[in-house]
Scaffold this motif. Sequence first.
Motif, PDB file in Angstrom:
ATOM      1  N   THR A 288      -7.678  13.192  -7.776  1.00  0.00           N
ATOM      2  CA  THR A 288      -7.833  11.693  -7.323  1.00  0.00           C
ATOM      3  C   THR A 288      -6.529  11.439  -6.310  1.00  0.00           C
ATOM      4  O   THR A 288      -5.320  11.973  -6.966  1.00  0.00           O
ATOM      5  CB  THR A 288      -7.851  10.810  -8.217  1.00  0.00           C
ATOM      6  OG1 THR A 288      -8.821  10.944  -9.301  1.00  0.00           O
ATOM      7  CG2 THR A 288      -7.838   9.373  -7.703  1.00  0.00           C
TER       8      THR A 288
ATOM      9  N   PRO B  52       0.545   0.119  -9.215  1.00  0.00           N
ATOM     10  CA  PRO B  52      -0.278  -0.264  -8.345  1.00  0.00           C
ATOM     11  C   PRO B  52      -1.382   0.493  -7.718  1.00  0.00           C
ATOM     12  O   PRO B  52      -2.475   0.558  -7.543  1.00  0.00           O
ATOM     13  CB  PRO B  52       0.494  -1.230  -7.224  1.00  0.00           C
ATOM     14  CG  PRO B  52       1.831  -1.433  -8.003  1.00  0.00           C
ATOM     15  CD  PRO B  52       1.916  -0.168  -8.792  1.00  0.00           C
ATOM     16  N   PHE B  53      -0.787   1.841  -7.439  1.00  0.00           N
ATOM     17  CA  PHE B  53      -1.451   2.820  -6.657  1.00  0.00           C
ATOM     18  C   PHE B  53      -2.390   3.349  -7.642  1.00  0.00           C
ATOM     19  O   PHE B  53      -3.495   3.940  -7.263  1.00  0.00           O
ATOM     20  CB  PHE B  53      -0.531   3.920  -6.028  1.00  0.00           C
ATOM     21  CG  PHE B  53       0.232   3.281  -4.678  1.00  0.00           C
ATOM     22  CD1 PHE B  53      -0.346   3.514  -3.444  1.00  0.00           C
ATOM     23  CD2 PHE B  53       1.435   2.960  -5.185  1.00  0.00           C
ATOM     24  CE1 PHE B  53       0.533   3.108  -2.551  1.00  0.00           C
ATOM     25  CE2 PHE B  53       2.165   2.441  -3.998  1.00  0.00           C
ATOM     26  CZ  PHE B  53       1.714   2.582  -2.831  1.00  0.00           C
TER      27      PHE B  53
ATOM     28  N   ILE C  49      -3.557   9.517  -4.797  1.00  0.00           N
ATOM     29  CA  ILE C  49      -3.083   8.394  -5.319  1.00  0.00           C
ATOM     30  C   ILE C  49      -2.224   7.617  -4.137  1.00  0.00           C
ATOM     31  O   ILE C  49      -2.413   6.461  -3.767  1.00  0.00           O
ATOM     32  CB  ILE C  49      -1.955   8.591  -6.296  1.00  0.00           C
ATOM     33  CG1 ILE C  49      -2.536   9.236  -7.447  1.00  0.00           C
ATOM     34  CG2 ILE C  49      -1.111   7.544  -6.670  1.00  0.00           C
ATOM     35  CD1 ILE C  49      -3.516   8.532  -8.399  1.00  0.00           C
ATOM     36  N   ARG C  50      -1.334   8.424  -3.373  1.00  0.00           N
ATOM     37  CA  ARG C  50      -0.939   7.945  -2.104  1.00  0.00           C
ATOM     38  C   ARG C  50      -0.225   9.089  -1.191  1.00  0.00           C
ATOM     39  O   ARG C  50      -0.064  10.169  -1.642  1.00  0.00           O
ATOM     40  CB  ARG C  50       0.419   6.761  -2.398  1.00  0.00           C
ATOM     41  CG  ARG C  50       1.238   7.422  -3.408  1.00  0.00           C
ATOM     42  CD  ARG C  50       2.647   6.465  -3.111  1.00  0.00           C
ATOM     43  NE  ARG C  50       3.069   6.213  -1.591  1.00  0.00           N
ATOM     44  CZ  ARG C  50       4.030   5.265  -1.437  1.00  0.00           C
ATOM     45  NH1 ARG C  50       4.364   4.641  -2.441  1.00  0.00           N
ATOM     46  NH2 ARG C  50       4.263   5.076  -0.341  1.00  0.00           N
TER      47      ARG C  50
ATOM     48  N   HIS D  21     -10.287  13.374   0.689  1.00  0.00           N
ATOM     49  CA  HIS D  21     -10.385  11.813   0.552  1.00  0.00           C
ATOM     50  C   HIS D  21     -10.766  11.328   2.006  1.00  0.00           C
ATOM     51  O   HIS D  21     -10.770  11.886   2.940  1.00  0.00           O
ATOM     52  CB  HIS D  21      -9.261  11.493  -0.237  1.00  0.00           C
ATOM     53  CG  HIS D  21      -7.927  11.425   0.949  1.00  0.00           C
ATOM     54  ND1 HIS D  21      -7.532  10.670   1.814  1.00  0.00           N
ATOM     55  CD2 HIS D  21      -6.986  12.382   0.698  1.00  0.00           C
ATOM     56  CE1 HIS D  21      -6.414  11.237   2.422  1.00  0.00           C
ATOM     57  NE2 HIS D  21      -6.039  12.142   1.532  1.00  0.00           N
TER      58      HIS D  21
ATOM     59  N   LYS E  92      -3.825   2.067 -10.409  1.00  0.00           N
ATOM     60  CA  LYS E  92      -4.676   1.196 -10.562  1.00  0.00           C
ATOM     61  C   LYS E  92      -5.778   0.866  -9.473  1.00  0.00           C
ATOM     62  O   LYS E  92      -6.970   0.849  -9.743  1.00  0.00           O
ATOM     63  CB  LYS E  92      -3.945  -0.433 -10.673  1.00  0.00           C
ATOM     64  CG  LYS E  92      -3.307  -0.449 -12.266  1.00  0.00           C
ATOM     65  CD  LYS E  92      -2.458  -1.893 -12.083  1.00  0.00           C
ATOM     66  CE  LYS E  92      -1.893  -1.976 -13.329  1.00  0.00           C
ATOM     67  NZ  LYS E  92      -1.143  -3.166 -13.642  1.00  0.00           N
ATOM     68  N   THR E  93      -5.262   0.810  -8.332  1.00  0.00           N
ATOM     69  CA  THR E  93      -6.317   1.149  -7.183  1.00  0.00           C
ATOM     70  C   THR E  93      -7.131   2.291  -7.140  1.00  0.00           C
ATOM     71  O   THR E  93      -8.293   2.201  -6.996  1.00  0.00           O
ATOM     72  CB  THR E  93      -5.364   0.853  -5.684  1.00  0.00           C
ATOM     73  OG1 THR E  93      -4.569   0.080  -5.594  1.00  0.00           O
ATOM     74  CG2 THR E  93      -6.415   1.132  -4.545  1.00  0.00           C
ATOM     75  N   ALA E  94      -6.576   3.316  -7.681  1.00  0.00           N
ATOM     76  CA  ALA E  94      -7.429   4.557  -7.699  1.00  0.00           C
ATOM     77  C   ALA E  94      -8.068   4.605  -8.928  1.00  0.00           C
ATOM     78  O   ALA E  94      -9.056   5.446  -9.238  1.00  0.00           O
ATOM     79  CB  ALA E  94      -6.376   5.872  -7.588  1.00  0.00           C
ATOM     80  N   ASN E  95      -7.889   3.799  -9.988  1.00  0.00           N
ATOM     81  CA  ASN E  95      -8.545   3.500 -11.297  1.00  0.00           C
ATOM     82  C   ASN E  95      -8.435   4.793 -12.107  1.00  0.00           C
ATOM     83  O   ASN E  95      -9.356   5.328 -12.533  1.00  0.00           O
ATOM     84  CB  ASN E  95     -10.021   3.347 -10.971  1.00  0.00           C
ATOM     85  CG  ASN E  95     -10.890   2.664 -12.159  1.00  0.00           C
ATOM     86  OD1 ASN E  95     -10.172   2.308 -13.070  1.00  0.00           O
ATOM     87  ND2 ASN E  95     -12.034   3.247 -12.334  1.00  0.00           N
TER      88      ASN E  95
END
Length: 211
Positions: A64, A28-29, A66-67, A209, A31-34
């Motif tokens: 990018t 999910p993380f 991620i989390r 970020h 996907k959120t970050a694409n």
Amino acid sequence: MFHKIVGKRTTADVVDLYGEASKDRLLPFFKTANVQFPPEKVTLLAIKDSNELELWVENAEEQTFIRSYPVLAASGVLGPKLREGDKQVPEGIYQLEYLNPNSAFHLSMKLNYPNDFDLLHAKEEGRAEPGTNIFIHGKAISIGCLAMGDEVAEELFVLTTLVGKSNVNVAIAPSDPRINDISKLASDKPQWVKTLYLNISNYFERFKHDR
């Protein structure tokens, strides 16, 4: 921290055991970050004063976020590790030497502390035992390591297995140099610490970020 072997499972065994659940938590993380999973490269940024570990990935030379994970335990104070037994988490830019699927702390990943920079300045100062055995691991107890809890250790272990340990870097800073001027923390320390903090600050500049 010495990590004794407590079993005979392999890295593949760990991926079989925890791989799907770890991917389910991570995807999910991503996907959120694409961004694609698994990525080409991984960077972990540890920030000591906020007990935080950021997960960044690189694809096509683009970084990018991620989390972020909480560090559950990390002993010592702000400042680099100097010697065996000082209970300090090191500060610097590191790579992974190996993954331990049989750690007494669930799972662990060994940093290459002391690296060349650490060894050079230990030699200059006559510190014959700058310490060793620094890990990112599970559980919530630490003597110079980053304890992340078991589920996070599983995620990082599985992710590292997928991308390859040679494609994972770890940078540890006393404070977040993207927010704070960490050179001030070196004002009463040897010149090499000022150089270290400049290197760390420059490294962190690649990873920005919106907060």
